[in-house]
Design a protein around this motif. Structure first.
Motif, PDB file in Angstrom:
ATOM      1  N   THR A 122       0.830  -1.198  -0.299  1.00  0.00           N
ATOM      2  CA  THR A 122       0.274  -0.115   0.178  1.00  0.00           C
ATOM      3  C   THR A 122       0.802   1.218   0.072  1.00  0.00           C
ATOM      4  O   THR A 122       0.482   2.783  -0.860  1.00  0.00           O
ATOM      5  N   GLY A 123       2.091   1.072   0.754  1.00  0.00           N
ATOM      6  CA  GLY A 123       2.858   2.566   0.590  1.00  0.00           C
ATOM      7  C   GLY A 123       2.940   2.679  -0.367  1.00  0.00           C
ATOM      8  O   GLY A 123       3.532   3.489  -1.172  1.00  0.00           O
ATOM      9  N   GLY A 124       4.325   1.461  -1.123  1.00  0.00           N
ATOM     10  CA  GLY A 124       4.149   1.528  -2.660  1.00  0.00           C
ATOM     11  C   GLY A 124       3.537   1.958  -3.434  1.00  0.00           C
ATOM     12  O   GLY A 124       3.622   3.181  -4.056  1.00  0.00           O
ATOM     13  N   VAL A 125       2.263   1.912  -3.610  1.00  0.00           N
ATOM     14  CA  VAL A 125       1.286   2.798  -4.371  1.00  0.00           C
ATOM     15  C   VAL A 125       0.683   4.296  -4.246  1.00  0.00           C
ATOM     16  O   VAL A 125       0.772   4.403  -4.585  1.00  0.00           O
ATOM     17  N   LEU A 126       1.132   4.438  -2.837  1.00  0.00           N
ATOM     18  CA  LEU A 126       0.881   5.577  -2.612  1.00  0.00           C
ATOM     19  C   LEU A 126       1.728   6.454  -2.525  1.00  0.00           C
ATOM     20  O   LEU A 126       1.842   7.574  -3.711  1.00  0.00           O
ATOM     21  N   ALA A 127       3.438   5.910  -3.129  1.00  0.00           N
ATOM     22  CA  ALA A 127       4.467   6.575  -2.814  1.00  0.00           C
ATOM     23  C   ALA A 127       4.320   7.111  -4.818  1.00  0.00           C
ATOM     24  O   ALA A 127       4.792   8.284  -4.964  1.00  0.00           O
ATOM     25  N   VAL A 128       3.869   6.247  -5.474  1.00  0.00           N
ATOM     26  CA  VAL A 128       3.633   6.142  -6.920  1.00  0.00           C
ATOM     27  C   VAL A 128       2.643   7.250  -7.141  1.00  0.00           C
ATOM     28  O   VAL A 128       2.933   8.435  -7.962  1.00  0.00           O
ATOM     29  N   ILE A 129       2.003   7.201  -6.658  1.00  0.00           N
ATOM     30  CA  ILE A 129       0.523   7.988  -6.964  1.00  0.00           C
ATOM     31  C   ILE A 129       1.051   9.424  -6.860  1.00  0.00           C
ATOM     32  O   ILE A 129       0.844  10.541  -7.423  1.00  0.00           O
ATOM     33  N   GLY A 130       1.961   9.724  -5.796  1.00  0.00           N
ATOM     34  CA  GLY A 130       2.247  11.251  -5.120  1.00  0.00           C
ATOM     35  C   GLY A 130       2.770  11.524  -5.891  1.00  0.00           C
ATOM     36  O   GLY A 130       3.993  12.818  -6.034  1.00  0.00           O
ATOM     37  N   LEU A 131       3.825  11.282  -7.069  1.00  0.00           N
ATOM     38  CA  LEU A 131       5.000  10.971  -7.684  1.00  0.00           C
ATOM     39  C   LEU A 131       4.248  11.505  -9.719  1.00  0.00           C
ATOM     40  O   LEU A 131       4.992  12.666 -10.057  1.00  0.00           O
ATOM     41  N   ILE A 132       2.729  11.121  -9.056  1.00  0.00           N
ATOM     42  CA  ILE A 132       2.147  11.971 -10.813  1.00  0.00           C
ATOM     43  C   ILE A 132       2.074  13.115 -10.534  1.00  0.00           C
ATOM     44  O   ILE A 132       1.313  14.080  -9.957  1.00  0.00           O
ATOM     45  N   PRO A 133       2.448  14.075 -11.532  1.00  0.00           N
ATOM     46  CA  PRO A 133       2.146  15.794 -11.491  1.00  0.00           C
ATOM     47  C   PRO A 133       1.021  15.699 -12.013  1.00  0.00           C
ATOM     48  O   PRO A 133      -0.178  14.866 -12.077  1.00  0.00           O
ATOM     49  N   GLY A 134      -0.052  17.256 -10.847  1.00  0.00           N
ATOM     50  CA  GLY A 134      -1.232  17.038 -11.243  1.00  0.00           C
ATOM     51  C   GLY A 134      -1.658  16.013  -9.385  1.00  0.00           C
ATOM     52  O   GLY A 134      -3.005  16.986  -9.203  1.00  0.00           O
TER      53      GLY A 134
END
Length: 690
Positions: free
Chosen positions: A291-303
Motif C-alpha cells: 500500500t505504501g509503495g502504491v501511494l508513493a507512486v501516485i504521489g509522484l504523478i504530476p497534478g
C-alpha cells in the motif's frame, strides 16, 4: 429477626418485574400526552446517548452472546424513538408557527446549526442519511441476520454431535458438555431474534421518511390555514423543524443500525471487534508495504496532491517496517523448553468402570427428549415408571443411566440391563405414534412401524393428524411415552434380575423396624441370605409382587425346618400368598374361570416328572407341540371373552408347566390347586388333552 427475614422476600417481590411495565407506560404517555420542549430536549439527548452506549457495548463485547439482550434493547430503543417522533410531531404542528425554537433546543440546533439554517440542505442531508441507513446498513444487516439464523439452526445437529463425541472421548466433562449445549441453543436463539429485530430497524427507517412528509405537509396546511402565515415563512419554520426532528431521530437510528450490523457480521470468537480488526488487518507487514509503495507512486504523478499521497505512503511504509521488525524480534526470542510430560498414572481399581444396572442409550436426534432445557419429558416419564414399578413390585427399582451413543442411528434408542441389550427401537421425535389396538376404521398416512413394547401395528404420524387418528380408533402417544412404555415392559419382565443382595438387605432392614423378632429368627438362623434372595427372585420371575414381605418371611420361617430348597420354599410362599395372587389375576370376582388338564395327560406328566432327574421334565416333541397348541387356543378364547387365562394343575406340575409357558404364552397364569383361596369358586372353561 425472624419477622424481618420473613418480610424481606415480600418487599423484594413487590418491586420485582415493574421495570418493563413502567417503560411501556412511559412510551404510551409520550405518544398521548403533550410534552414541554425541555422534556423533549432531555429525551432526545438520552436517545442519542443510548444509541452510543449500545454501539460501544457491541464493539467491546467479546462474543455476540455477551450481548444476548441486544435484540430486546434494539426493539425498546426503536419504540422510544418512534414515541419521541410522535411527541415532537405534536409540538411541531401545534407550536411551529411561533418559530424554530418551538420544539426545543435540540431540534432547533439540528435544524439550524447542523445544516446552516438552509432547509434545502437539511432535506438533502436527511435523504442521504435515510439512504445510508435504509438501503446500505439496514438491508445488509437484515440479510446477514437471515442467513446467519438459517445456517446456525442447520448447524445445530452437527454441533451437538461434536459435543457428544468430545464427551464420549473424555475430552470434556458432563458439566462442560451441558454448558456447550446451552451455548449452542443460546446462539441459535440470538441469531433468530436478530433476524426479527432487523425488521424493526428497517420499519423504523421507513417510518422516518413518512413522518418527514407528514410533518411538512401538515405543517404547511396548519401554518397557512389556521395561523395565516405566509407561504415562505411556513415553509421555513415547519421544514426546518421537521428536518431537525428527522435528523435528531435518524442519527441514533443509524447508530443502532450500525451496532446491529456489527453484531451480526462479527465472528464468534472471544475477542472484541477492535482486537479482531487490528490483529487481522495489521497482522502482516506485506499489505502495508505494498500500500505504501502504491501511494508513493501516485504521489509522484504530476497534478496529484503529491504531499498527501507521499505522507500517507511514508506512514504506511513505516508501519510495515515496524511490524516486520517486531516479528523478527519475536522469532529471535528463545523458546522456553516445553514442560515435562506428566508421568502416566498407574492403572488402579478406580479405572474399572462398573456396568450400569439399567441403561438407556439414545441417538443424537433423541437428545431433545431427555433434555429438560429443550422441553424433553422423557426424564420425568422414566421417574414415573420407576415409581410405579417400585410400588407394584415392592422393592426400589435402580436409577436409569441415560447417555448418548454416536454408534447408534440418530433416531434409535437402546435399553440395556447389566450391560446387555434387551430392547432397541427407532422413534421419530418430531412425530407421534398412532397404535392400532386391534380395531380401527381406516388407514393413516405416515411411516409404518411396530409398537416396541407389545409388537402392535402402528404408524408414525404428523402432529396435525392426531385428531383424525383418534377419530379412527387409534391410540396416539408421543415419542417419550413410547420409550417409557418399552422401558417399563422390559423392567417388569426382568424385575427378578434387578433384585440383588443389597436390595434384599434393605428389605430386611425395613421389615426389622416393625417386626424385629421375625427378621432375627429368619435370617440367618433359619434361611441364608442367598436362599432368601433366590425365593424372592423366583416370585418376581413369576410376576408375584413381594410387597407383603411379612407374610413371605413368616412362611419361610415356618417352612425352613422342613426344606432349604428354594423351589419348595417358593411353592410354600405361593400358597400363603394365594389370595393376593388370585386377586391380582381376577380382581374381586367370586368365580374364577380356569383351564384344566385331562386326567390322562396329568398322569403322563406326573410320571415324566417322577422319572426325571432333579425335577427337569423333557417333553416328548409331539406332546409338547399338541399341548402348546391346545393351550394357545384356550388362551385366545379367553382373550376374546375378556376373561383371564388361568391353568389349574396339581402342585407338583405347576413349576414345570409355568416354565413351559412362561415365554411362549405370557398371558397364561399357572396356579396349583392348593393356591386357590377357600372363598373362590372355579368354573372350568376348557379341558386340555381330551
Amino acid at each position: 429477626m425472624n419477622q424481618t427475614d420473613a418480610a424481606s422476600p415480600s418487599a423484594g417481590l413487590s418491586t420485582m418485574g415493574l421495570g418493563a411495565p413502567l417503560l411501556l407506560m412511559m412510551l404510551l404517555a409520550m405518544m398521548v400526552l403533550p410534552l414541554p420542549p425541555v422534556a423533549l430536549d432531555i429525551l432526545f439527548t438520552f436517545n442519542i446517548s443510548l444509541g452510543l452506549v449500545v454501539l460501544l457495548s457491541g464493539i467491546y463485547s467479546q462474543k455476540p452472546l455477551d450481548f444476548a439482550s441486544f435484540p430486546t434493547v434494539l426493539l425498546l430503543a426503536t419504540l422510544l424513538r418512534l414515541a419521541l417522533n410522535v411527541a415532537s410531531t405534536r409540538v411541531v404542528l401545534l407550536e411551529g408557527h411561533t418559530g424554530t425554537a418551538a420544539a426545543g433546543k435540540v431540534i432547533e440546533s439540528f435544524g439550524d446549526f447542523v445544516v446552516g439554517g438552509n432547509y434545502a440542505v437539511g432535506l438533502v442531508v436527511f435523504a442521504i442519511l435515510v439512504i445510508i441507513n435504509f438501503v446500505v446498513v439496514t438491508k445488509g444487516a437484515g440479510r446477514i441476520s437471515e442467513v446467519s439464523a438459517r445456517f446456525t439452526l442447520d448447524a445445530m445437529p452437527g454441533k451437538q454431535m461434536a459435543i457428544d463425541a468430545d464427551l464420549n472421548a473424555g475430552l470434556v466433562t458432563q458439566e462442560e458438555a451441558k454448558a456447550r449445549r446451552e451455548e449452542v441453543t443460546r446462539e441459535a436463539d440470538f441469531y433468530g431474534a436478530m433476524d426479527g429485530a432487523s425488521k424493526f430497524v428497517r420499519g423504523d427507517a421507513i417510518a422516518g421518511i413518512l413522518i418527514l412528509f407528514i410533518n411538512i405537509i401538515g405543517g404547511l396546511a396548519i401554518g397557512m390555514v389556521q395561523h395565516n402565515m405566509a407561504f415562505a415563512d411556513a415553509v421555513r419554520n415547519y421544514t426546518l423543524l421537521t428536518v431537525g426532528d428527522g435528523l435528531v431521530a435518524q442519527i441514533p437510528s443509524l447508530v443502532l443500525s450500525t451496532a446491529a450490523a456489527i453484531m451480526v457480521t462479527r465472528v464468534s470468537r472471544a475477542e472484541s471487534m477492535e482486537q479482531q480488526i487490528v490483529g487481522q488487518l495489521f497482522g502482516g507487514a506485506r499489505p502495508l508495504a505494498v500500500t505504501g509503495g502504491v501511494l508513493a507512486v501516485i504521489g509522484l504523478i504530476p497534478g496529484m496532491p503529491n504531499a498527501v499521497f507521499l505522507i500517507l505512503g511514508g506512514l504506511a511504509g513505516s508501519g510495515a517496517y515496524l511490524i516486520a521488525s517486531r516479528k523478527k524480534r519475536e522469532q529471535a526470542r528463545p523458546v522456553a523448553a516445553p514442560p515435562p510430560a506428566p508421568e502416566q498414572k498407574e492403572l488402579g481399581w478406580d479405572d474399572v468402570v462398573p456396568v450400569d444396572t439399567i441403561g438407556l442409550e439414545v441417538g443424537y436426534r433423541l437428545i431433545p427428549l431427555v433434555d429438560k432445557n429443550q422441553g424433553g419429558q422423557l426424564m420425568q416419564r422414566i421417574k414415573g415408571v420407576r415409581k410405579k414399578l417400585t410400588q407394584e413390585l415392592g422393592f426400589l427399582i435402580p436409577p436409569v443411566h441415560i447417555r448418548d451413543n454416536l454408534d447408534l442411528s440418530p433416531n434409535v434408542y437402546r435399553i440395556t440391563l447389566m450391560g446387555v441389550t434387551l430392547g432397541e427401537a427407532e422413534v421419530h421425535p418430531d412425530r407421534e405414534m398412532a397404535i392400532n389396538p386391534g380395531q380401527v376404521y381406516g388407514p393413516l398416512q405416515g411411516i409404518p412401524t411396530k409398537e416396541p413394547a407389545f409388537g402392535l401395528d402402528a404408524t408414525w404420524i404428523e402432529g396435525p393428524q392426531k385428531e383424525q387418528a383418534q377419530s379412527l380408533g387409534y391410540t396416539v402417544v408421543d415419542p417419550s411415552t413410547v420409550v417409557a412404555t418399552h422401558l417399563s415392559q422390559i423392567l417388569s419382565d426382568h424385575a427378578h434380575e434387578l433384585l440383588g443382595r443389597e436390595e434384599v438387605q434393605q428389605l430386611m432392614d425395613k421389615l426389622a423396624k416393625t417386626n424385629p423378632k421375625l427378621v432375627e429368627e429368619l435370617v440367618p438362623e433359619n434361611v441364608s441370605p442367598g436362599t432368601l434372595q433366590q425365593v424372592l427372585r423366583q416370585l418376581l420371575q413369576e410376576k408375584i409382587p413381594i410387597r407383603d414381605l411379612r407374610t413371605i418371611a413368616e412362611t419361610l420361617a415356618a417352612q425352613a425346618a422342613r426344606s432349604q430348597d428354594p423351589a419348595v420354599l417358593t411353592a410354600a410362599v405361593r400358597v400363603a400368598l394365594g389370595r393376593s395372587i388370585v386377586q391380582q389375576i381376577n380382581g374381586m370376582r367370586s368365580e374364577l374361570p380356569v383351564i384344566t388338564l385331562a386326567s390322562e395327560l396329568e398322569h403322563i406328566l406326573q410320571n415324566s416328572l417322577q422319572s426325571a432327574a432333579e425335577g427337569e421334565v423333557v417333553f416328548e416333541p409331539g406332546l409338547a407341540e399338541r399341548l402348546h397348541q391346545a393351550l394357545a387356543e384356550a388362551v385366545k378364547r379367553q382373550e376374546i371373552n375378556g376373561q383371564p387365562s388361568v391353568l389349574l394343575v396339581p402342585a407338583q406340575l405347576r413349576p414345570v408347566l409355568a416354565k413351559f409357558v412362561r415365554h411362549t404364552l405370557p398371558g397364561l397364569h399357572v396356579l396349583a390347586y392348593n393356591e386357590l383361596p377357600d372363598n373362590k369358586q372355579i368354573k372350568v372353561v376348557a379341558n386340555v388333552g381330551q
